[in-house]
Design a protein around this motif. Structure first.
Motif, PDB file in Angstrom:
ATOM      1  N   PHE A 163       0.834  -1.202   0.000  1.00  0.00           N
ATOM      2  CA  PHE A 163       0.000   0.000   0.000  1.00  0.00           C
ATOM      3  C   PHE A 163       0.874   1.259   0.000  1.00  0.00           C
ATOM      4  O   PHE A 163       0.661   2.204  -0.756  1.00  0.00           O
ATOM      5  CB  PHE A 163      -0.916   0.022   1.234  1.00  0.00           C
ATOM      6  CG  PHE A 163      -1.976  -1.047   1.232  1.00  0.00           C
ATOM      7  CD1 PHE A 163      -2.521  -1.511   0.049  1.00  0.00           C
ATOM      8  CD2 PHE A 163      -2.442  -1.579   2.423  1.00  0.00           C
ATOM      9  CE1 PHE A 163      -3.502  -2.495   0.046  1.00  0.00           C
ATOM     10  CE2 PHE A 163      -3.416  -2.560   2.427  1.00  0.00           C
ATOM     11  CZ  PHE A 163      -3.950  -3.023   1.240  1.00  0.00           C
ATOM     12  N   GLN A 164       1.897   1.279   0.875  1.00  0.00           N
ATOM     13  CA  GLN A 164       2.714   2.480   1.026  1.00  0.00           C
ATOM     14  C   GLN A 164       3.612   2.719  -0.186  1.00  0.00           C
ATOM     15  O   GLN A 164       3.690   3.843  -0.691  1.00  0.00           O
ATOM     16  CB  GLN A 164       3.571   2.389   2.289  1.00  0.00           C
ATOM     17  CG  GLN A 164       4.355   3.674   2.539  1.00  0.00           C
ATOM     18  CD  GLN A 164       5.270   3.542   3.741  1.00  0.00           C
ATOM     19  OE1 GLN A 164       5.742   2.459   4.048  1.00  0.00           O
ATOM     20  NE2 GLN A 164       5.538   4.660   4.399  1.00  0.00           N
ATOM     21  N   THR A 165       4.271   1.646  -0.673  1.00  0.00           N
ATOM     22  CA  THR A 165       5.178   1.845  -1.804  1.00  0.00           C
ATOM     23  C   THR A 165       4.408   2.224  -3.064  1.00  0.00           C
ATOM     24  O   THR A 165       4.881   3.028  -3.880  1.00  0.00           O
ATOM     25  CB  THR A 165       5.999   0.575  -2.062  1.00  0.00           C
ATOM     26  OG1 THR A 165       5.124  -0.541  -2.256  1.00  0.00           O
ATOM     27  CG2 THR A 165       6.922   0.288  -0.889  1.00  0.00           C
ATOM     28  N   SER A 166       3.218   1.671  -3.238  1.00  0.00           N
ATOM     29  CA  SER A 166       2.382   2.056  -4.380  1.00  0.00           C
ATOM     30  C   SER A 166       1.989   3.524  -4.275  1.00  0.00           C
ATOM     31  O   SER A 166       1.997   4.274  -5.274  1.00  0.00           O
ATOM     32  CB  SER A 166       1.125   1.186  -4.430  1.00  0.00           C
ATOM     33  OG  SER A 166       1.437  -0.170  -4.584  1.00  0.00           O
ATOM     34  N   LEU A 167       1.629   3.930  -3.071  1.00  0.00           N
ATOM     35  CA  LEU A 167       1.244   5.322  -2.843  1.00  0.00           C
ATOM     36  C   LEU A 167       2.407   6.269  -3.131  1.00  0.00           C
ATOM     37  O   LEU A 167       2.248   7.279  -3.824  1.00  0.00           O
ATOM     38  CB  LEU A 167       0.760   5.489  -1.404  1.00  0.00           C
ATOM     39  CG  LEU A 167       0.268   6.864  -0.976  1.00  0.00           C
ATOM     40  CD1 LEU A 167      -0.988   7.233  -1.749  1.00  0.00           C
ATOM     41  CD2 LEU A 167      -0.017   6.885   0.527  1.00  0.00           C
ATOM     42  N   LEU A 168       3.603   5.923  -2.642  1.00  0.00           N
ATOM     43  CA  LEU A 168       4.778   6.777  -2.850  1.00  0.00           C
ATOM     44  C   LEU A 168       5.106   6.914  -4.326  1.00  0.00           C
ATOM     45  O   LEU A 168       5.339   8.022  -4.834  1.00  0.00           O
ATOM     46  CB  LEU A 168       5.971   6.199  -2.083  1.00  0.00           C
ATOM     47  CG  LEU A 168       5.897   6.259  -0.552  1.00  0.00           C
ATOM     48  CD1 LEU A 168       7.058   5.493   0.060  1.00  0.00           C
ATOM     49  CD2 LEU A 168       5.879   7.695  -0.069  1.00  0.00           C
ATOM     50  N   ASN A 169       5.151   5.801  -5.044  1.00  0.00           N
ATOM     51  CA  ASN A 169       5.499   5.835  -6.465  1.00  0.00           C
ATOM     52  C   ASN A 169       4.484   6.621  -7.288  1.00  0.00           C
ATOM     53  O   ASN A 169       4.843   7.400  -8.168  1.00  0.00           O
ATOM     54  CB  ASN A 169       5.613   4.416  -7.015  1.00  0.00           C
ATOM     55  CG  ASN A 169       6.876   3.707  -6.554  1.00  0.00           C
ATOM     56  OD1 ASN A 169       7.830   4.359  -6.128  1.00  0.00           O
ATOM     57  ND2 ASN A 169       6.890   2.390  -6.637  1.00  0.00           N
ATOM     58  N   SER A 170       3.207   6.403  -7.000  1.00  0.00           N
ATOM     59  CA  SER A 170       2.163   7.055  -7.790  1.00  0.00           C
ATOM     60  C   SER A 170       2.111   8.559  -7.515  1.00  0.00           C
ATOM     61  O   SER A 170       1.974   9.365  -8.433  1.00  0.00           O
ATOM     62  CB  SER A 170       0.807   6.414  -7.499  1.00  0.00           C
ATOM     63  OG  SER A 170      -0.210   6.961  -8.302  1.00  0.00           O
ATOM     64  N   ARG A 178      -1.007  11.634  -7.562  1.00  0.00           N
ATOM     65  CA  ARG A 178      -2.190  11.154  -6.852  1.00  0.00           C
ATOM     66  C   ARG A 178      -2.010   9.672  -6.480  1.00  0.00           C
ATOM     67  O   ARG A 178      -1.115   8.986  -6.989  1.00  0.00           O
ATOM     68  CB  ARG A 178      -3.464  11.328  -7.673  1.00  0.00           C
ATOM     69  CG  ARG A 178      -3.548  10.523  -8.940  1.00  0.00           C
ATOM     70  CD  ARG A 178      -4.993  10.262  -9.315  1.00  0.00           C
ATOM     71  NE  ARG A 178      -5.655   9.517  -8.245  1.00  0.00           N
ATOM     72  CZ  ARG A 178      -6.970   9.474  -8.076  1.00  0.00           C
ATOM     73  NH1 ARG A 178      -7.752  10.145  -8.903  1.00  0.00           N
ATOM     74  NH2 ARG A 178      -7.506   8.770  -7.088  1.00  0.00           N
ATOM     75  N   ALA A 179      -2.903   9.184  -5.577  1.00  0.00           N
ATOM     76  CA  ALA A 179      -2.849   7.788  -5.153  1.00  0.00           C
ATOM     77  C   ALA A 179      -3.260   6.881  -6.311  1.00  0.00           C
ATOM     78  O   ALA A 179      -4.082   7.268  -7.148  1.00  0.00           O
ATOM     79  CB  ALA A 179      -3.767   7.562  -3.959  1.00  0.00           C
ATOM     80  N   PRO A 180      -2.724   5.655  -6.374  1.00  0.00           N
ATOM     81  CA  PRO A 180      -3.079   4.742  -7.464  1.00  0.00           C
ATOM     82  C   PRO A 180      -4.390   3.994  -7.202  1.00  0.00           C
ATOM     83  O   PRO A 180      -4.772   3.135  -7.983  1.00  0.00           O
ATOM     84  CB  PRO A 180      -1.899   3.760  -7.487  1.00  0.00           C
ATOM     85  CG  PRO A 180      -1.490   3.677  -6.049  1.00  0.00           C
ATOM     86  CD  PRO A 180      -1.696   5.067  -5.491  1.00  0.00           C
TER      87      PRO A 180
END
Length: 406
Positions: A42-49, A55-57
C-alpha cells in the motif's frame, strides 16, 4: 531491482500498460491486501504514484486480517489445527465455505474451526429450508394471474413486507460499505425469526385450510413470492450455487425471469405508504410474546399440549389498548395459533391458569377448549359434532371451503 519498488509500481504495468485489459482504468477502484501491507505494498504504491502522477493509485483500500485457528492461534500442520478448504467443500459444499468467508469480520483475524463450520452449516440449513418451504407452497401460484394488490394484503402480510423493506436497506448498505458479514447475518435472522418462527408458522392455517383460490391464500402467496424474489437476489453474491438452484425452481413458476440469478438485477423494495402497520404490529409482537409465555406455562402444568387446544382470554393494560381496537380477535387467534381468544377486563376464575406477564403487564387466562377438534384445520369449535359414523364434522369455515370446491 528492489522488490518493493517493483510491486509498488505494478499499477503502471497493470492499469496503464497498452496490453492491459480495456476495462481497467487508472486509478484502481480498490487495493485489497492483508493488514501487514500498510507499510508494504500500500505504502510503496502510494509513494510511487504520488511521486510520478501526483495522486494515489487507488480510490479505496481494504485491509483484512489473517486466518487463525478457532482458539486464535496461528494454524500449523505441526499443531494439527489447520483446516484445508477442500475438506470443507468436500463435506459441506462450496457455499458453506463462501458463507464462512462472508460471515467473518475481516477487519481482525478470522477464526475457523470445525465448530464454527458446523454452526454456519446450521445457519445455512435454516436459509435453505426456508426457501424450500416457500417454493413448495408457491407451486400453484402464477405471479402474472394470481398476484394480489397491496390493498388486498392482510395486516400481517403488510407487516412482513415492511420488515423485508428494512432488511433490503440494511443488506444493500452492508454490501456497499464492504461490511460483508452483515448481509448474511441479517438474512439468516430474517429467515429464522421473522419468517420461520412467525410469519410462515402462523400462515399455515390460511395456506392449508382456506379456499385454494380465495384472496386470503393468494395474498399470502403474493407476499411469499415477493419475499423469496428479494431474498434469493440478496444471497446470490455469497450463496451463489444455492441461489441459482432456488432461481431455477422459481423459473418453473415464472419462466419470464432472467436465465440466471447472477444475471438478475439487484432488488429494490420500498416501504409501503401505510406507515401505521409496522409500529402497531411491533407492539403486537410484544403482546404475542406474553401470550406464548402463558401458553408455555400452561403446557408445563399439563393444561394444554398443542396451542390449538387452548382457549384464552387477554386483559390488556392501557398502553396496549390500540391492539384491542385495531387488531381483530380473529387475527389474534391466527397469530397466537389458538382456537379461541377473547378480550376481557379481568381474567375469569373459570380459566385454569391466570398468568400475569411481568415484562408487559398483560394478564392471560388459559384453559383447555371444551369443544371437539375440527378434523381438517384442527381448531376446536363449538359447531364440530360427531357424524353418523362417529367421524367428526368439519367446522363452519372448513365446511364452506369444502362445499365451494365440490
Amino acid at each position: 531491482m528492489d522488490v518493493w519498488f517493483d510491486s509498488g509500481s505494478s499499477w503502471a504495468a497493470v492499469l496503464e500498460s497498452s496490453s492491459a485489459h480495456k476495462s481497467l482504468r487508472y486509478p484502481a477502484e480498490m487495493y485489497l491486501e492483508g493488514s501487514d501491507q500498510h507499510r508494504g505494498w500500500f505504502q510503496t504504491s502510494l509513494l510511487n504514484s504520488v511521486a510520478t502522477r501526483g495522486r494515489a493509485p487507488f480510490k479505496s483500500v481494504l485491509t483484512h486480517g489473517f486466518i487463525v485457528a478457532g482458539d486464535g492461534r496461528k494454524m500449523s500442520k505441526s499443531l494439527g489445527n489447520s483446516i484445508a478448504p477442500e475438506e470443507v467443500i468436500g463435506k459441506f459444499g462450496a457455499d458453506i465455505l463462501r458463507l464462512w468467508v462472508a460471515s467473518s469480520d475481516y477487519r481482525g483475524d478470522i477464526r475457523i474451526s470445525q465448530q464454527i463450520i458446523d454452526n454456519l452449516a446450521e445457519s445455512y440449513r435454516r436459509i435453505r429450508n426456508t426457501a424450500r418451504f416457500l417454493l413448495a407452497n408457491l407451486s400453484d401460484f402464477d405471479p402474472h394471474k394470481d398476484r394480489q394488490p397491496y390493498e388486498k394484503l392482510s395486516p400481517v402480510d403488510r407487516y412482513i413486507m415492511a420488515k423485508l423493506a428494512h432488511l433490503y436497506r440494511k443488506v444493500t448498505q452492508g454490501y456497499e460499505e464492504h461490511e460483508f458479514h452483515v448481509p448474511m447475518f441479517l438474512v439468516h435472522q430474517f429467515c429464522d425469526n421473522d419468517l420461520s418462527a412467525f410469519y410462515l408458522d402462523i400462515s399455515k392455517d390460511r395456506l392449508y385450510a382456506d379456499e385454494r383460490d380465495g384472496w386470503p391464500r393468494r395474498a399470502i402467496l403474493t407476499t411469499m413470492w415477493d419475499v423469496l424474489n428479494v431474498l434469493v437476489r440478496m444471497m446470490a453474491p455469497v450463496l451463489c450455487f444455492t441461489a441459482e438452484e432456488i432461481w431455477q425452481e422459481m423459473r418453473k413458476i415464472d419462466p419470464s425471469l432472467e436465465e440466471s440469478v447472477l444475471l438478475a438485477k439487484w432488488p429494490h423494495v420500498e416501504l409501503a405508504p401505510d406507515d401505521t402497520v409496522e409500529p402497531l404490529w411491533n407492539q403486537f409482537m410484544e403482546a404475542r410474546a406474553a401470550v406464548l409465555r402463558a401458553l408455555e406455562a400452561a403446557r408445563a402444568q399439563g393444561i394444554v399440549g398443542h396451542p390449538l387446544e387452548a382457549q384464552i382470554a387477554v386483559a390488556l393494560p392501557e398502553k396496549f389498548s390500540s391492539l384491542r381496537e385495531e387488531i381483530s380477535e380473529a387475527d389474534w387467534e391466527m397469530a397466537c395459533i389458538v382456537s379461541a381468544l377473547e378480550f376481557a377486563p379481568e381474567i375469569s376464575p373459570d380459566y385454569a391458569i391466570a398468568y400475569a406477564d411481568e415484562e408487559t403487564g398483560i394478564k392471560i387466562g388459559v384453559m383447555k377448549s371444551p369443544f371437539e377438534k375440527c378434523p381438517r384445520c384442527w381448531k376446536r369449535r363449538p359447531e364440530v359434532r360427531g357424524g353418523d359414523e362417529g367421524e367428526l364434522t368439519p367446522c363452519a369455515r372448513c365446511a364452506a371451503v369444502l362445499a365451494a370446491q365440490r
